[in-house]
Enzyme design. Structure first.
Site, mmCIF file in Angstrom:
data_model
loop_
_atom_site.group_PDB
_atom_site.id
_atom_site.type_symbol
_atom_site.label_atom_id
_atom_site.label_comp_id
_atom_site.label_asym_id
_atom_site.label_seq_id
_atom_site.Cartn_x
_atom_site.Cartn_y
_atom_site.Cartn_z
ATOM 1 N N THR A 56 0.673 -1.464 0.096
ATOM 2 C CA THR A 56 0.351 -0.299 -0.340
ATOM 3 C C THR A 56 0.861 1.466 -0.386
ATOM 4 O O THR A 56 1.955 1.251 -0.346
ATOM 5 C CB THR A 56 -1.057 0.341 1.182
ATOM 6 N N ASN A 57 0.569 2.586 0.578
ATOM 7 C CA ASN A 57 0.991 3.005 0.342
ATOM 8 C C ASN A 57 0.826 4.256 1.444
ATOM 9 O O ASN A 57 0.111 4.243 2.304
ATOM 10 C CB ASN A 57 1.439 4.714 -0.877
#
Ligand code: C5P
Length: 209
Positions: free
Chosen positions: A22-23
């Protein structure tokens, strides 16, 4: 009153049943844009990846996890909307193969083969009708204006909001809005709520009748 679709937050791409990529996107800019859009008297649907942020209660929120789910939800919703603001940070890559079981540690390095996920804004940009508009975001670290304009063109956006990596998971933001001619429409800095109001004002004056 317009019907506005906002993509917001990060997405997740699973590697195995418990691990994912993810980020650091928080969904805060999406929440601020939703609030600004509602304050301007419009109806908002937010398609959001997993976030902690609270969206305005007036907004309809469609929760998604992966980039493919975000795209599917946009394909469902966008035809009924006047415009899309793509402020989400969808995960750009997914593992080519998702393991059905938790990958066990062996002490050895492992190799992940990653392939690109679909670009949600570009797909909507390609599908938009003549009376619809699409606003994209670009987070750039170098050649910022040039790269943002390439993205605007490639994704068939009507405006692009350029920001830097300091925007990620922060309360404040500094943005420049560029139009298709490459003209700087607005330079905005401050709390994300204030910046969002400025972005909404630019959208209203440039894209809404
Ligand atoms: O290419 P980049 O990720 O910088 O593009 C940013 C813009 O594209 C944002 O508006 C973001 O919401 C959108 N985007 C997308 N789907 C992706 C990647 C980015 O909609 N897979």
């Amino acid at each position: 009153m317009a019907q506005i679709l906002i993509t917001s937050g990060p997405t997740r791409q699973y590697i195995d049943p418990v691990r994912y990529m993810t980020n650091g996107s928080s969904g805060r800019m999406g929440a601020s844009l939703a609030a600004a859009t509602i304050a301007a008297g419009h109806d908002v649907t937010i398609i959001s990846g997993p976030v902690q942020v609270d969206y305005p209660i007036e907004a309809r929120v469609i929760p998604v996890v992966t980039t493919e789910e975000m795209l599917a939800a946009c394909e469902q919703e966008f035809p009924n909307c006047d415009g899309l603001i793509g402020v989400a940070a969808p995960c750009d890559y997914r593992p080519k193969r998702v393991e059905g079981h938790k990958i066990a540690k062996t002490g050895e390095p492992i190799t992940l083969h990653l392939i690109e996920t679909p670009d949600v804004v570009a797909t909507m940009g390609a599908q938009k009708k003549s009376d619809q508009w699409v606003v994209g975001f670009a987070l750039e670290t170098e050649d910022a204006r040039f790269r943002a304009l390439v993205k605007l063109e490639k994704k068939n956006c009507d405006l692009i909001v350029l920001n830097g990596p300091e925007a990620m998971n922060a309360a404040e933001n500094q943005v420049e809005i560029l139009d298709r001619a490459g003209t700087s429409v607005a330079l905005l800095a401050g709390r994300k709520e204030e910046v969002a109001a400025g972005i909404m004002a630019a959208i209203a004056s440039k894209l809404m009748k």
